[in-house]
Design a protein around this motif. Structure first.
Motif, PDB file in Angstrom:
ATOM      1  N   LEU A   1     -19.639 -52.313  18.451  1.00  0.00           N
ATOM      2  CA  LEU A   1     -18.415 -53.005  19.441  1.00  0.00           C
ATOM      3  C   LEU A   1     -17.493 -52.194  19.643  1.00  0.00           C
TER       4      LEU A   1
ATOM      5  N   VAL B   1     -14.048 -52.682  27.502  1.00  0.00           N
ATOM      6  CA  VAL B   1     -13.618 -53.517  28.607  1.00  0.00           C
ATOM      7  C   VAL B   1     -12.491 -52.835  29.589  1.00  0.00           C
TER       8      VAL B   1
ATOM      9  N   ILE C   1     -17.230 -54.898  31.942  1.00  0.00           N
ATOM     10  CA  ILE C   1     -17.930 -54.499  30.672  1.00  0.00           C
ATOM     11  C   ILE C   1     -19.168 -53.698  30.828  1.00  0.00           C
TER      12      ILE C   1
ATOM     13  N   THR D   1      -3.598 -65.787  24.077  1.00  0.00           N
ATOM     14  CA  THR D   1      -2.983 -65.469  22.656  1.00  0.00           C
ATOM     15  C   THR D   1      -1.744 -66.526  22.963  1.00  0.00           C
TER      16      THR D   1
ATOM     17  N   PHE E   1      -5.496 -66.235  18.927  1.00  0.00           N
ATOM     18  CA  PHE E   1      -6.167 -66.374  20.222  1.00  0.00           C
ATOM     19  C   PHE E   1      -6.933 -67.627  20.346  1.00  0.00           C
TER      20      PHE E   1
ATOM     21  N   ARG F   1      -9.288 -70.136  22.293  1.00  0.00           N
ATOM     22  CA  ARG F   1     -10.536 -69.865  23.137  1.00  0.00           C
ATOM     23  C   ARG F   1     -10.585 -70.969  24.161  1.00  0.00           C
TER      24      ARG F   1
ATOM     25  N   GLU G   1      -6.944 -63.847  28.814  1.00  0.00           N
ATOM     26  CA  GLU G   1      -7.729 -62.776  28.266  1.00  0.00           C
ATOM     27  C   GLU G   1      -9.184 -62.987  28.250  1.00  0.00           C
ATOM     28  N   LEU G   2      -9.671 -61.600  28.161  1.00  0.00           N
ATOM     29  CA  LEU G   2     -11.233 -61.735  28.191  1.00  0.00           C
ATOM     30  C   LEU G   2     -11.734 -60.975  27.037  1.00  0.00           C
ATOM     31  N   ARG G   3     -12.547 -61.413  26.105  1.00  0.00           N
ATOM     32  CA  ARG G   3     -13.001 -60.939  24.907  1.00  0.00           C
ATOM     33  C   ARG G   3     -14.468 -61.156  25.069  1.00  0.00           C
ATOM     34  N   TYR G   4     -15.211 -60.326  24.185  1.00  0.00           N
ATOM     35  CA  TYR G   4     -16.622 -60.318  24.137  1.00  0.00           C
ATOM     36  C   TYR G   4     -17.335 -60.047  22.797  1.00  0.00           C
ATOM     37  N   ARG G   5     -18.583 -60.562  22.573  1.00  0.00           N
ATOM     38  CA  ARG G   5     -19.290 -60.179  21.279  1.00  0.00           C
ATOM     39  C   ARG G   5     -20.661 -59.809  21.779  1.00  0.00           C
TER      40      ARG G   5
END
Length: 166
Positions: A11, A16, A42, A62, A114, A116, A148-152
């Motif tokens: 990760l 990003v 990404i 956040t 954060f 979601r 925000e953009l997060r990812y897994r």
């Protein structure tokens, strides 16, 4: 199918990038961000057995929260780059914050967390959120400013189970 999260090392190697990141030829098919939007990119690394991996997009903000569980809503639309056939994603307005309404202890301070967004398609269907893992083309996501953009990255367990008939 049971899934486990890939190791942190993998990760940490993923990036990003916003529009300010290096624009390369692989972004040529995708539009630029419109006013009020941010474009995130990404780029996934090559992995063994990409069909056993999935990418989860996580959109949110956040915020300062109390002891309650907080959540938001939003929409996500899949669009296709004209003439190229590559999909990209546009997240609509994110908001409508809600929370459980428990009474918090009076001495409990607020904290940053954060929060979601539960994304749905424009037609109201819940979005699965797991995308096909494809390291050959970038994943392009447009989100509203301030979001925000997060990812897994998820990986299938190597062990398979057989379902029983009843």
């Amino acid at each position: 199918m049971k899934k486990v999260i890939c190791g942190l090392g993998m990760l940490l190697g993923l990036a990003v990038q916003g529009v300010a990141g290096a624009a390369t030829d692989d972004l040529k098919p995708f539009p630029a961000a419109k006013a009020g939007q941010q474009r995130f990119v990404i780029r996934l690394p090559e992995v063994d057995k990409p069909d056993e991996h999935r990418l989860e997009l996580i959109v949110g903000k956040t915020l300062q929260v109390d002891c309650n569980r907080h959540m938001m809503g939003g929409t996500v639309t899949t669009k296709t780059a004209q003439g190229w056939g590559f999909d990209y994603f546009v997240v609509g307005p994110v908001g409508g914050g809600a929370s459980t309404m428990m009474a918090c202890p009076p001495d409990m301070p607020k904290r940053e967390e954060f929060v979601r967004a539960n994304l749905r398609t424009p037609h109201g269907r819940a979005e699965a959120g797991l995308l096909r893992y494809n390291p050959k083309i970038p994943v392009v996501v447009f989100v509203p400013d301030g979001v925000e953009l997060r990812y897994r990255v998820w990986r299938a367990d190597s062990a398979m189970a057989t379902a029983g008939r009843e």
